[in-house]
Design a protein around this motif. Structure first.
Motif, PDB file in Angstrom:
ATOM      1  N   VAL A 101      -2.545  11.665   5.246  1.00 56.98           N
ATOM      2  CA  VAL A 101      -1.393  12.356   5.204  1.00 56.98           C
ATOM      3  C   VAL A 101      -0.369  11.417   5.110  1.00 56.98           C
ATOM      4  CG1 VAL A 101      -1.365  12.455   7.785  1.00 56.98           C
ATOM      5  CG2 VAL A 101       0.160  14.144   6.340  1.00 56.98           C
ATOM      6  N   THR A 102       0.922  11.501   4.820  1.00 57.26           N
ATOM      7  CA  THR A 102       2.040  10.505   4.912  1.00 57.26           C
ATOM      8  C   THR A 102       3.385  11.209   5.135  1.00 57.26           C
ATOM      9  OG1 THR A 102       0.752   9.248   2.565  1.00 57.26           O
ATOM     10  CG2 THR A 102       3.419   9.102   3.206  1.00 57.26           C
ATOM     11  N   PHE A 103       3.712  10.788   5.907  1.00 59.79           N
ATOM     12  CA  PHE A 103       5.159  11.251   6.501  1.00 59.79           C
ATOM     13  C   PHE A 103       6.156  10.018   5.846  1.00 59.79           C
ATOM     14  CE2 PHE A 103       2.222  12.500   9.605  1.00 59.79           C
ATOM     15  CZ  PHE A 103       2.211  13.893   9.410  1.00 59.79           C
ATOM     16  N   ALA A 104       7.424  10.728   5.282  1.00 60.78           N
ATOM     17  CA  ALA A 104       8.193   9.537   4.568  1.00 60.78           C
ATOM     18  C   ALA A 104       9.540  10.150   4.511  1.00 60.78           C
ATOM     19  CB  ALA A 104       7.730   9.244   3.007  1.00 60.78           C
ATOM     20  N   GLN A 105      10.613   9.115   4.535  1.00 66.70           N
ATOM     21  CA  GLN A 105      11.854   9.244   4.176  1.00 66.70           C
ATOM     22  C   GLN A 105      12.359   8.290   3.401  1.00 66.70           C
ATOM     23  OE1 GLN A 105      14.727   8.542   7.399  1.00 66.70           O
ATOM     24  NE2 GLN A 105      15.795  10.188   6.943  1.00 66.70           N
ATOM     25  N   THR A 106      13.133   8.834   2.379  1.00 65.98           N
ATOM     26  CA  THR A 106      13.830   7.836   1.282  1.00 65.98           C
ATOM     27  C   THR A 106      15.223   8.268   1.245  1.00 65.98           C
ATOM     28  OG1 THR A 106      11.801   8.303   0.028  1.00 65.98           O
ATOM     29  CG2 THR A 106      13.758   7.288  -1.297  1.00 65.98           C
ATOM     30  N   GLN A 107      16.170   6.837   1.416  1.00 66.31           N
ATOM     31  CA  GLN A 107      17.460   7.317   1.268  1.00 66.31           C
ATOM     32  C   GLN A 107      18.240   6.021   0.512  1.00 66.31           C
ATOM     33  OE1 GLN A 107      18.068   6.455   5.848  1.00 66.31           O
ATOM     34  NE2 GLN A 107      18.953   8.527   5.715  1.00 66.31           N
ATOM     35  N   GLY A 108      19.447   6.318   0.013  1.00 64.06           N
ATOM     36  CA  GLY A 108      20.055   5.579  -0.751  1.00 64.06           C
ATOM     37  C   GLY A 108      21.268   6.186  -1.279  1.00 64.06           C
ATOM     38  N   ASN A 109      21.921   5.365  -2.051  1.00 59.97           N
ATOM     39  CA  ASN A 109      23.211   5.737  -2.833  1.00 59.97           C
ATOM     40  C   ASN A 109      23.376   5.443  -4.283  1.00 59.97           C
ATOM     41  OD1 ASN A 109      23.509   2.923  -2.441  1.00 59.97           O
ATOM     42  ND2 ASN A 109      25.402   2.951  -1.524  1.00 59.97           N
ATOM     43  N   HIS A 110      22.233   4.873  -4.792  1.00 56.44           N
ATOM     44  CA  HIS A 110      22.280   4.780  -6.254  1.00 56.44           C
ATOM     45  C   HIS A 110      20.804   4.889  -6.826  1.00 56.44           C
ATOM     46  CE1 HIS A 110      23.779   2.869  -9.961  1.00 56.44           C
ATOM     47  NE2 HIS A 110      22.800   2.111 -10.195  1.00 56.44           N
TER      48      HIS A 110
ATOM     49  N   GLY B 273       7.900   4.991   5.640  1.00 59.47           N
ATOM     50  CA  GLY B 273       6.762   6.042   5.687  1.00 59.47           C
ATOM     51  C   GLY B 273       5.655   5.295   6.453  1.00 59.47           C
ATOM     52  N   LEU B 274       4.781   6.540   6.954  1.00 57.68           N
ATOM     53  CA  LEU B 274       3.886   6.287   7.935  1.00 57.68           C
ATOM     54  C   LEU B 274       2.510   6.953   7.260  1.00 57.68           C
ATOM     55  CD1 LEU B 274       2.462   5.570  10.768  1.00 57.68           C
ATOM     56  CD2 LEU B 274       3.132   7.461  11.510  1.00 57.68           C
ATOM     57  N   GLN B 275       1.414   6.281   7.034  1.00 59.10           N
ATOM     58  CA  GLN B 275       0.287   7.012   6.306  1.00 59.10           C
ATOM     59  C   GLN B 275      -0.855   6.871   7.326  1.00 59.10           C
ATOM     60  OE1 GLN B 275      -0.328   4.418   2.923  1.00 59.10           O
ATOM     61  NE2 GLN B 275       1.098   5.751   1.627  1.00 59.10           N
ATOM     62  N   LEU B 276      -1.572   8.110   7.386  1.00 56.46           N
ATOM     63  CA  LEU B 276      -2.711   8.262   8.392  1.00 56.46           C
ATOM     64  C   LEU B 276      -3.893   8.573   7.800  1.00 56.46           C
ATOM     65  CD1 LEU B 276      -0.818   9.993  11.306  1.00 56.46           C
ATOM     66  CD2 LEU B 276      -1.188   7.735  11.184  1.00 56.46           C
ATOM     67  N   GLU B 277      -4.902   8.014   7.853  1.00 57.72           N
ATOM     68  CA  GLU B 277      -6.291   8.559   6.954  1.00 57.72           C
ATOM     69  C   GLU B 277      -7.134   8.333   8.060  1.00 57.72           C
ATOM     70  OE1 GLU B 277      -8.736   6.661   3.469  1.00 57.72           O
ATOM     71  OE2 GLU B 277      -6.425   6.342   3.484  1.00 57.72           O
ATOM     72  N   LEU B 278      -8.472   9.530   7.795  1.00 56.44           N
ATOM     73  CA  LEU B 278      -9.377   9.586   8.390  1.00 56.44           C
ATOM     74  C   LEU B 278     -10.675  10.103   7.438  1.00 56.44           C
ATOM     75  CD1 LEU B 278     -10.855   9.770  11.278  1.00 56.44           C
ATOM     76  CD2 LEU B 278     -10.382  12.212  11.452  1.00 56.44           C
ATOM     77  N   ASN B 279     -11.663   9.415   7.541  1.00 54.92           N
ATOM     78  CA  ASN B 279     -12.677   9.567   6.694  1.00 54.92           C
ATOM     79  C   ASN B 279     -14.093   9.686   7.242  1.00 54.92           C
ATOM     80  OD1 ASN B 279     -10.973   9.170   4.625  1.00 54.92           O
ATOM     81  ND2 ASN B 279     -11.264   6.719   4.668  1.00 54.92           N
ATOM     82  N   ARG B 280     -14.926  10.560   6.894  1.00 52.07           N
ATOM     83  CA  ARG B 280     -16.246  10.747   7.540  1.00 52.07           C
ATOM     84  C   ARG B 280     -17.390  10.775   6.477  1.00 52.07           C
ATOM     85  NH1 ARG B 280     -20.470  11.672  10.197  1.00 52.07           N
ATOM     86  NH2 ARG B 280     -20.727  13.319  11.754  1.00 52.07           N
ATOM     87  N   ARG B 281     -18.334   9.975   6.671  1.00 50.69           N
ATOM     88  CA  ARG B 281     -19.631  10.442   5.638  1.00 50.69           C
ATOM     89  C   ARG B 281     -20.608  11.139   6.660  1.00 50.69           C
ATOM     90  NH1 ARG B 281     -22.319   4.886   4.051  1.00 50.69           N
ATOM     91  NH2 ARG B 281     -22.595   5.094   6.446  1.00 50.69           N
TER      92      ARG B 281
END
Length: 332
Positions: A119-128, A100-108
């Motif tokens: 925002v999170t971009f992710a991939q989950t793989q497996g066989n069980h 996963g790759l997480q990107l965060e931008l905050n503004r006050r």
């Protein structure tokens, strides 16, 4: 010889507040689980007796050989010794991984209001996956090697299609024909996980007003999740009669499609909250907070039955309902 369940994880992050009012975060996440422990694996042993093997036992293929499974395979006319060894060689260790790759931008901003986004971009793989089967026998890890696909399984699949009467939710039953007589298939081995959401976006904002000793806050959270994939499956019913055991070995899971063949669309919802802080004298203060989940009460479909493509009766097949909660807090 049982190896304990394990997990390796690596997180690399970078945080930078590049001004008084701007901040950003970046995180890369990678983990993998291994030696996953599942339910007991039922296999056909000596004298056609069913034996139970713990699913993460080391060298399952060798264990099966020691119980004479190869000789049974040949004696039952299911193929040659080479066919049996090919089946044993295809057994994989149980594992699951996440990237996963997480990107965060905050503004006050001025006047006590802020905006946070990630925002999170992710991939989950497996066989069980602990009860979710991803193969045309029992699961991708430690297959029930004495089971095999039959014509009756194809007939049962066609019967299910006739019952649904919805072309969009009908499986391609003839896809099972390539596996007739085989002890296992490799159509759904290690790969993308069902119900995975590759993209999740969240934005949260709040505004604070301070009026003397009183304070008022309003906040809102918007969430978007991309669609999830799924595929048709069905129980196989012919296998029990093959070896005359109906108590322990009556069905197996048959996947008639590759993983990711079908998709449920993405969905979004909004939560709101408000709070009033007030003094109660001396060092005592209080707060009343109202939280509303899924303000629009939008009930998106997020899961279906893999056997007929229809929403299951479980509430897990739908996004969260609208919910209101009032909290009172006192500090002293």
């Amino acid at each position: 010889e049982i190896d304990p369940y394990g997990r390796d994880e690596l997180i690399l992050g970078w945080e930078w507040q590049f001004s008084d009012n701007w901040a950003t975060k970046v995180r890369g996440i990678a983990w993998e689980t291994f030696n996953q422990i599942g339910a007991g694996l039922t296999q056909l042993g000596p004298n056609r007796r069913l034996i139970e093997i713990t699913e993460n036992v080391k060298d399952i293929a060798d264990v099966m050989r020691s119980y004479g499974w190869v000789d049974l395979f040949v004696a039952d006319g299911r193929g040659t010794r080479e066919d049996a060894e090919r089946a044993l060689a295809s057994v994989e260790d149980a594992r699951r991984e996440y990237r996963g790759l997480q990107l965060e931008l905050n503004r006050r901003f001025r006047n006590n209001w802020s905006l946070f986004t990630n925002v999170t971009f992710a991939q989950t793989q497996g066989n069980h996956f602990g009860g979710s089967a991803f193969n045309n026998t029992d699961d991708d890890f430690g297959e029930q090697l004495h089971l095999r696909v039959s014509e009756l399984d194809i007939t049962e699949c066609e019967r299910r299609n006739a019952v649904t009467r919805h072309p969009s939710t009908q499986a391609d039953c003839q896809a099972l024909r390539q596996f007739l007589g085989l002890p296992l298939s490799t159509t759904n081995r290690f790969g993308d996980a069902n119900r995975e959401r590759p993209v999740i976006f969240k934005a949260y904002g709040n505004k604070l007003w301070e009026l003397g000793e009183h304070s008022f806050m309003l906040g809102g959270l918007f969430t978007y999740e991309s669609g999830v994939t799924w595929s048709f499956s069905q129980p196989g019913r012919e296998i029990a009669g093959t070896f005359g055991n109906t108590a322990l070995d009556s069905t197996a899971t048959l996947f008639v499609e590759e993983r990711g063949t079908r998709e449920i669309g993405g969905h979004a919802w909004t939560n709101l909250s408000g709070a009033w802080g007030f003094p109660l004298g001396g060092q005592v203060s209080g707060q009343l907070r109202l939280e509303v989940t899924n303000v629009t009460d939008r009930q998106d479909l997020i899961g279906v039955s893999s056997s007929d493509g229809r929403p299951s009766q479980s509430k897990r097949s739908w996004s969260q309902p609208r919910k209101m909660r009032l909290l009172a807090t006192f500090r002293f």
